[in-house]
Design a protein around this motif. Structure first.
Motif, PDB file in Angstrom:
ATOM      1  N   GLU A 167       0.833  -1.208   0.000  1.00 10.59           N
ATOM      2  CA  GLU A 167       0.000   0.000   0.000  1.00 10.59           C
ATOM      3  C   GLU A 167       0.869   1.260   0.000  1.00 10.59           C
ATOM      4  N   VAL A 168       1.905   1.251   0.823  1.00 11.59           N
ATOM      5  CA  VAL A 168       2.806   2.400   0.897  1.00 11.59           C
ATOM      6  C   VAL A 168       3.521   2.615  -0.432  1.00 11.59           C
ATOM      7  N   HIS A 169       3.978   1.533  -1.048  1.00 11.13           N
ATOM      8  CA  HIS A 169       4.661   1.656  -2.335  1.00 11.13           C
ATOM      9  C   HIS A 169       3.715   2.188  -3.411  1.00 11.13           C
ATOM     10  N   SER A 170       2.471   1.767  -3.365  1.00 12.92           N
ATOM     11  CA  SER A 170       1.483   2.272  -4.317  1.00 12.92           C
ATOM     12  C   SER A 170       1.277   3.775  -4.120  1.00 12.92           C
ATOM     13  N   PHE A 171       1.224   4.192  -2.863  1.00  8.80           N
ATOM     14  CA  PHE A 171       1.091   5.617  -2.550  1.00  8.80           C
ATOM     15  C   PHE A 171       2.320   6.388  -3.025  1.00  8.80           C
ATOM     16  N   MET A 172       3.506   5.817  -2.815  1.00  5.29           N
ATOM     17  CA  MET A 172       4.736   6.469  -3.264  1.00  5.29           C
ATOM     18  C   MET A 172       4.710   6.678  -4.773  1.00  5.29           C
ATOM     19  N   HIS A 173       4.228   5.669  -5.490  1.00  2.00           N
ATOM     20  CA  HIS A 173       4.151   5.803  -6.946  1.00  2.00           C
ATOM     21  C   HIS A 173       3.200   6.928  -7.339  1.00  2.00           C
ATOM     22  N   GLU A 174       2.061   7.025  -6.665  1.00  2.00           N
ATOM     23  CA  GLU A 174       1.096   8.083  -6.972  1.00  2.00           C
ATOM     24  C   GLU A 174       1.710   9.464  -6.754  1.00  2.00           C
ATOM     25  N   GLU A 175       2.430   9.617  -5.646  1.00  2.00           N
ATOM     26  CA  GLU A 175       3.052  10.901  -5.345  1.00  2.00           C
ATOM     27  C   GLU A 175       4.181  11.204  -6.329  1.00  2.00           C
ATOM     28  N   LEU A 176       4.944  10.179  -6.672  1.00  2.00           N
ATOM     29  CA  LEU A 176       6.024  10.365  -7.640  1.00  2.00           C
ATOM     30  C   LEU A 176       5.459  10.768  -8.999  1.00  2.00           C
ATOM     31  N   ASP A 177       4.346  10.159  -9.369  1.00  2.00           N
ATOM     32  CA  ASP A 177       3.705  10.488 -10.644  1.00  2.00           C
ATOM     33  C   ASP A 177       3.254  11.946 -10.659  1.00  2.00           C
ATOM     34  N   ARG A 178       2.730  12.440  -9.538  1.00  2.53           N
ATOM     35  CA  ARG A 178       2.321  13.845  -9.456  1.00  2.53           C
ATOM     36  C   ARG A 178       3.509  14.773  -9.658  1.00  2.53           C
ATOM     37  N   ILE A 179       4.642  14.402  -9.052  1.00  2.00           N
ATOM     38  CA  ILE A 179       5.842  15.226  -9.176  1.00  2.00           C
ATOM     39  C   ILE A 179       6.325  15.265 -10.619  1.00  2.00           C
ATOM     40  N   VAL A 180       6.324  14.104 -11.272  1.00  2.00           N
ATOM     41  CA  VAL A 180       6.779  14.036 -12.665  1.00  2.00           C
ATOM     42  C   VAL A 180       5.877  14.879 -13.568  1.00  2.00           C
ATOM     43  N   LYS A 181       4.590  14.801 -13.341  1.00  2.00           N
ATOM     44  CA  LYS A 181       3.662  15.591 -14.152  1.00  2.00           C
ATOM     45  C   LYS A 181       3.895  17.086 -13.941  1.00  2.00           C
ATOM     46  N   TYR A 182       4.166  17.470 -12.696  1.00  2.00           N
ATOM     47  CA  TYR A 182       4.459  18.875 -12.422  1.00  2.00           C
ATOM     48  C   TYR A 182       5.783  19.279 -13.083  1.00  2.00           C
ATOM     49  N   PHE A 183       6.785  18.426 -12.943  1.00  2.00           N
ATOM     50  CA  PHE A 183       8.095  18.730 -13.529  1.00  2.00           C
ATOM     51  C   PHE A 183       7.982  18.922 -15.042  1.00  2.00           C
ATOM     52  N   ASN A 184       7.131  18.154 -15.665  1.00  6.16           N
ATOM     53  CA  ASN A 184       6.937  18.265 -17.111  1.00  6.16           C
ATOM     54  C   ASN A 184       6.367  19.614 -17.530  1.00  6.16           C
ATOM     55  N   THR A 185       5.716  20.310 -16.597  1.00 10.22           N
ATOM     56  CA  THR A 185       5.135  21.613 -16.928  1.00 10.22           C
ATOM     57  C   THR A 185       6.145  22.747 -16.842  1.00 10.22           C
ATOM     58  N   LEU A 186       7.305  22.494 -16.254  1.00 13.59           N
ATOM     59  CA  LEU A 186       8.306  23.555 -16.095  1.00 13.59           C
ATOM     60  C   LEU A 186       8.924  23.918 -17.441  1.00 13.59           C
ATOM     61  N   SER A 187       8.947  25.189 -17.741  1.00 20.28           N
ATOM     62  CA  SER A 187       9.495  25.638 -19.027  1.00 20.28           C
ATOM     63  C   SER A 187      11.015  25.578 -19.060  1.00 20.28           C
ATOM     64  N   ASP A 188      11.643  25.606 -17.875  1.00 22.46           N
ATOM     65  CA  ASP A 188      13.107  25.611 -17.817  1.00 22.46           C
ATOM     66  C   ASP A 188      13.673  24.291 -17.298  1.00 22.46           C
ATOM     67  N   LYS A 189      12.927  23.202 -17.459  1.00 24.86           N
ATOM     68  CA  LYS A 189      13.364  21.922 -16.880  1.00 24.86           C
ATOM     69  C   LYS A 189      14.678  21.414 -17.462  1.00 24.86           C
ATOM     70  N   ALA A 190      15.051  21.866 -18.652  1.00 26.88           N
ATOM     71  CA  ALA A 190      16.293  21.401 -19.278  1.00 26.88           C
ATOM     72  C   ALA A 190      17.531  21.808 -18.477  1.00 26.88           C
ATOM     73  N   LYS A 191      17.400  22.840 -17.652  1.00 27.70           N
ATOM     74  CA  LYS A 191      18.565  23.313 -16.893  1.00 27.70           C
ATOM     75  C   LYS A 191      18.764  22.529 -15.587  1.00 27.70           C
ATOM     76  N   TYR A 192      17.800  21.689 -15.259  1.00 27.78           N
ATOM     77  CA  TYR A 192      17.870  20.952 -13.996  1.00 27.78           C
ATOM     78  C   TYR A 192      18.824  19.761 -14.090  1.00 27.78           C
ATOM     79  N   ASP A 193      19.560  19.523 -13.001  1.00 22.18           N
ATOM     80  CA  ASP A 193      20.406  18.339 -12.870  1.00 22.18           C
ATOM     81  C   ASP A 193      19.489  17.179 -12.476  1.00 22.18           C
ATOM     82  N   MET A 194      19.413  16.151 -13.319  1.00 22.94           N
ATOM     83  CA  MET A 194      18.424  15.102 -13.101  1.00 22.94           C
ATOM     84  C   MET A 194      18.697  14.260 -11.860  1.00 22.94           C
ATOM     85  N   LYS A 195      19.946  14.114 -11.488  1.00 18.02           N
ATOM     86  CA  LYS A 195      20.219  13.370 -10.254  1.00 18.02           C
ATOM     87  C   LYS A 195      19.626  14.097  -9.065  1.00 18.02           C
ATOM     88  N   MET A 196      19.758  15.414  -9.049  1.00 13.90           N
ATOM     89  CA  MET A 196      19.211  16.194  -7.948  1.00 13.90           C
ATOM     90  C   MET A 196      17.692  16.289  -8.027  1.00 13.90           C
TER      91      MET A 196
END
Length: 276
Positions: A187-216
């Motif tokens: 259940e916790v892992h499923s929740f983690m995936h949902e939260e991670l998916d929200r973050i990825v979707k938000y990150f995709n909306t950033l216009s300057d995401k190319a400047k981000y260090d992906m490890k960080m």
């Protein structure tokens, strides 16, 4: 990457983990299989970054191309790297990992007390991120994989790999901390995936995401997800890791757990693609 993520490694006090017992085509392939099953997001996202970067390096169009903008003249020849140097690099990776874990604990508590935008979390990670030992030595992840495979029978190398993967090194260490049922782990892992998916979707909306260090970016995502998990379930990343280790036999054959981890890997891949 993570094809069979539920196969968590056994306790080293009882037997050598499957990864280290017999030769395989690639040590990193086994990391990919056990990584998400062997720990919560708190270590998984950072190592997934390397696994996904490994794939990116393998797909470079020309043999002379150098990934991540690194200076080819500063790259270390794999043939010149000794077993002792591999042991040293592994130790430095472990030390860097421990430093980052300490920073992540502090950051997670900060986010619990006062949530901030993802960009601010990323900036905090940027301020405390230790130097990458592989970058300092000028070794690509693909080459390091080859070195681990070459020296996989060396006890110190095997111990270093086990520590990086979070394999418990003392009897009973997987049973310390909170006792979490296997179903709750899923259940916790499923929740983690949902939260991670929200973050990825938000990150995709950033216009300057190319400047981000992906490890960080992956570490920032880890901090945010970790805080969300602790807020909802009262469980730290260590609690989750120990619970997975305690139930590794059941989770290894649980299709739901495997599916959640595959989805998590796929979501991470989407994030890596967004920042490419």
């Amino acid at each position: 990457q993570v094809v069979s993520s539920g196969a968590s490694p056994p306790n080293l006090s009882q037997q050598q983990p499957e990864l280290l017992r017999r030769p395989r085509p690639s040590v990193m392939e086994n990391w990919q299989k056990v990584l998400l099953g062997a720990a919560g997001v708190a270590g998984a996202t950072a190592v997934l970054y390397y696994l996904l970067r490994d794939d990116a390096e393998a797909k470079l169009a020309t043999p002379d191309a150098v990934p991540d903008g690194r200076d080819k003249s500063k790259m270390t020849s794999v043939d010149k790297v000794t077993k002792e140097q591999v042991q040293q690099i592994l130790q430095e990776i472990i030390e860097s990992q421990e430093k980052m874990k300490a920073h992540m604990k502090v950051l997670t508590q900060e986010l619990l007390a006062r949530p901030v935008p993802f960009e601010q979390t990323y900036q905090r990670i940027h301020e405390v991120q230790p130097e990458d030992p592989l970058e300092r030595y000028g070794i690509s992840m693909t080459d390091f994989d080859a070195l681990l495979n070459k020296h996989q029978h060396d006890p110190q190398v095997r111990e270093g790999i086990a520590k990086i993967m979070g394999v418990p090194t003392t009897a009973g260490s997987a049973n310390k901390g909170a006792t979490v049922p296997a179903k709750k782990v899923i259940e916790v892992h499923s929740f983690m995936h949902e939260e991670l998916d929200r973050i990825v979707k938000y990150f995709n909306t950033l216009s300057d995401k190319a400047k981000y260090d992906m490890k960080m970016v992956t570490l920032a995502a880890q901090a945010v997800v970790g805080a969300k998990v602790e807020e909802k379930y009262g469980l730290t990343s260590e609690d989750i890791e120990r619970a997975v280790m305690a139930h590794h036999s059941a989770l290894a054959v649980d299709q739901e757990f495997a599916n959640v981890n595959i989805k998590m890997q796929q979501t991470m891949a989407q994030m890596m693609s967004a920042g490419a």
